[in-house]
Motif scaffolding. Structure first.
Motif, short mmCIF file in Angstrom:
data_model
loop_
_atom_site.label_atom_id
_atom_site.label_comp_id
_atom_site.label_asym_id
_atom_site.label_seq_id
_atom_site.Cartn_x
_atom_site.Cartn_y
_atom_site.Cartn_z
N THR A 1 0.85 -1.19 0.00
CA THR A 1 0.00 0.00 0.00
C THR A 1 0.88 1.24 0.00
O THR A 1 2.02 1.21 0.48
N THR A 2 0.37 2.33 -0.52
CA THR A 2 1.12 3.58 -0.54
C THR A 2 1.14 4.18 0.87
O THR A 2 0.15 4.09 1.60
N PRO A 3 2.25 4.81 1.26
CA PRO A 3 2.33 5.41 2.60
C PRO A 3 1.40 6.62 2.73
O PRO A 3 1.10 7.30 1.75
N PRO A 4 0.91 6.91 3.94
CA PRO A 4 0.16 8.15 4.19
C PRO A 4 1.08 9.34 3.91
O PRO A 4 2.30 9.19 3.98
N PRO A 5 0.55 10.52 3.56
CA PRO A 5 -0.87 10.86 3.51
C PRO A 5 -1.49 10.70 2.12
O PRO A 5 -2.32 11.52 1.72
N SER A 6 -1.07 9.67 1.37
CA SER A 6 -1.64 9.44 0.05
C SER A 6 -3.15 9.28 0.13
O SER A 6 -3.68 8.71 1.09
N PRO B 1 20.09 2.00 3.29
CA PRO B 1 19.99 0.66 3.88
C PRO B 1 18.79 0.57 4.80
O PRO B 1 18.41 1.55 5.45
N PRO B 2 18.15 -0.61 4.87
CA PRO B 2 16.93 -0.75 5.69
C PRO B 2 17.13 -0.38 7.15
O PRO B 2 16.24 0.16 7.78
N ALA B 3 18.33 -0.62 7.69
CA ALA B 3 18.56 -0.38 9.12
C ALA B 3 18.55 1.09 9.48
O ALA B 3 18.40 1.45 10.64
N THR B 4 18.69 1.98 8.49
CA THR B 4 18.77 3.41 8.79
C THR B 4 17.47 4.14 8.49
O THR B 4 17.45 5.36 8.45
N THR B 5 16.39 3.42 8.31
CA THR B 5 15.12 4.05 7.93
C THR B 5 14.20 4.26 9.12
O THR B 5 12.99 4.15 9.01
N ALA B 6 14.77 4.53 10.28
CA ALA B 6 13.95 4.75 11.47
C ALA B 6 13.04 5.94 11.26
O ALA B 6 13.40 6.94 10.65
N ALA B 7 11.83 5.84 11.79
CA ALA B 7 10.85 6.92 11.60
C ALA B 7 11.35 8.19 12.26
O ALA B 7 11.89 8.19 13.35
N SER B 8 11.15 9.29 11.56
CA SER B 8 11.58 10.59 12.08
C SER B 8 10.52 11.14 13.03
O SER B 8 9.43 10.60 13.18
N ALA B 9 10.85 12.24 13.67
CA ALA B 9 9.90 12.88 14.59
C ALA B 9 8.63 13.23 13.84
O ALA B 9 8.66 13.73 12.73
N GLY B 10 7.51 12.99 14.47
CA GLY B 10 6.24 13.23 13.81
C GLY B 10 5.59 11.96 13.35
O GLY B 10 4.42 11.93 13.03
N GLY B 11 6.40 10.85 13.21
CA GLY B 11 5.85 9.56 12.89
C GLY B 11 5.42 9.43 11.45
O GLY B 11 5.65 10.28 10.60
N VAL B 12 4.74 8.33 11.17
CA VAL B 12 4.34 8.00 9.81
C VAL B 12 3.34 9.00 9.26
O VAL B 12 3.29 9.28 8.09
N ALA B 13 2.53 9.60 10.13
CA ALA B 13 1.50 10.52 9.66
C ALA B 13 2.09 11.71 8.91
O ALA B 13 1.43 12.32 8.09
N ALA B 14 3.35 12.05 9.20
CA ALA B 14 3.98 13.16 8.51
C ALA B 14 4.35 12.82 7.08
O ALA B 14 4.72 13.70 6.31
#
Length: 296
Positions: free
Chosen positions: A58-63, A154-167
């Motif tokens: 699925t496409t990430p929000p806010p799509s 790299p996958p290991a460096t893709t930690a969510a930034s401040a604001g979370g996925v909703a951003a």
């Protein structure tokens, strides 16, 4: 008739399959398929009656829509659990086959590689068979008449930034844009030369590029000889390198004809025959492109 085949209804795909990959070792591997229904399936060779893995992308929000239609799929050499999909809307998304680093299996919601303005037709990870690790480089081609070079996070460096996925996901831009004279259906790295790749386009051309030599014009541009009835193939849509030495390139056209080209010694050769300075030159080019992208 085929010995085995996947089902047309029920478990599996319900839309056209645009990409297939075999991942794993020689003795333990799976077949992965992606289709425009937004599903990636994993199959074992000895049983194609139903998939062993079933991932809904699925496409990430806010799509505004969750629909994601993959047109390409590529795995890096080093990680069979991580892959990228190119889509009909032009964005390339990272995906995971299993839970990893806090990410659910499926589309990674934290990154998006954006730069194409039309459907992505091919993606190709660098083969990384040399003294310098270039396995995080990716080539992509598109109906927007371009080829783009990316540095994959790299996958290991893709930690969510401040604001979370909703951003919304963090957007990654290409390192290099190569604009052509027609739609580019396919682009593939040479198996051994670090800066060499080939592409085929809607005008019926095969181009061989060497980024270590020039990033603006191809080294060679050729067309297939006239085929049935003296008709020249107009569109070439697939390209494959001979893997052992990279001395031949096969191209396929929309007329169903396959043409094989020989590649000169300056653009081919085994791992042992490729000068080590080519690898350092390619690494230097990538560093220069990254600095330019950051405005340094």
């Amino acid at each position: 008739a085929p010995v085995q085949k996947t089902p047309l209804t029920g478990s599996g795909h319900t839309h056209p399959v645009y990409s297939i990959a075999i991942v794993g070792t020689q003795n333990a591997h799976n077949i992965l398929t992606a289709s425009t229904d937004g599903v990636v399936c994993g199959w074992t060779v000895d049983m194609l009656s139903q998939p062993q893995e079933y991932l809904e992308l699925t496409t990430p929000p806010p799509s505004r829509t969750e629909d994601l239609a993959p047109t390409t799929m590529s795995f890096p050499q080093s990680d069979p659990t991580f892959f990228l999909v190119g889509t009909e809307e032009g964005t390339i998304y990272p995906c995971h086959r299993y839970d990893r680093a806090g990410a659910k299996a499926g589309t990674d919601q934290r990154l998006a590689y954006r730069g194409h303005a039309a459907p992505v037709m091919s993606t190709s990870f660098h083969p990384a068979r040399g003294p310098v690790d270039l396995g995080d480089l990716l080539l992509s081609s598109s109906l927007d008449w371009s080829v783009k070079l990316w540095r994959v996070r790299p996958p290991a460096t893709t930690a969510a930034s401040a604001g979370g996925v909703a951003a919304g996901p963090q957007v990654v831009s290409p390192l290099l844009d190569i604009n052509r004279e027609d739609v580019v259906y396919d682009a593939k790295w040479s198996p051994h030369r670090p800066g060499v790749f080939g592409l085929v386009d809607g005008g019926g051309h095969l181009e061989i590029w060497d980024l270590c030599t020039d990033t603006e014009v191809p080294v060679v541009r050729a067309e297939p000889s006239r085929g049935r009835g003296g008709v020249l193939t107009r569109s070439l849509n697939k390209l494959a390198w001979e893997e052992r030495e990279g001395r031949k390139v096969a191209v396929g056209g929309l007329d169903g004809v396959v043409t094989v080209f020989e590649v000169g010694k300056a653009l081919s050769g085994t791992v042992e025959e490729v000068p080590s300075e080519e690898w350092t030159n390619m690494k230097r080019l990538v560093s220069k492109l990254e600095q330019s992208d950051r405005g340094i």
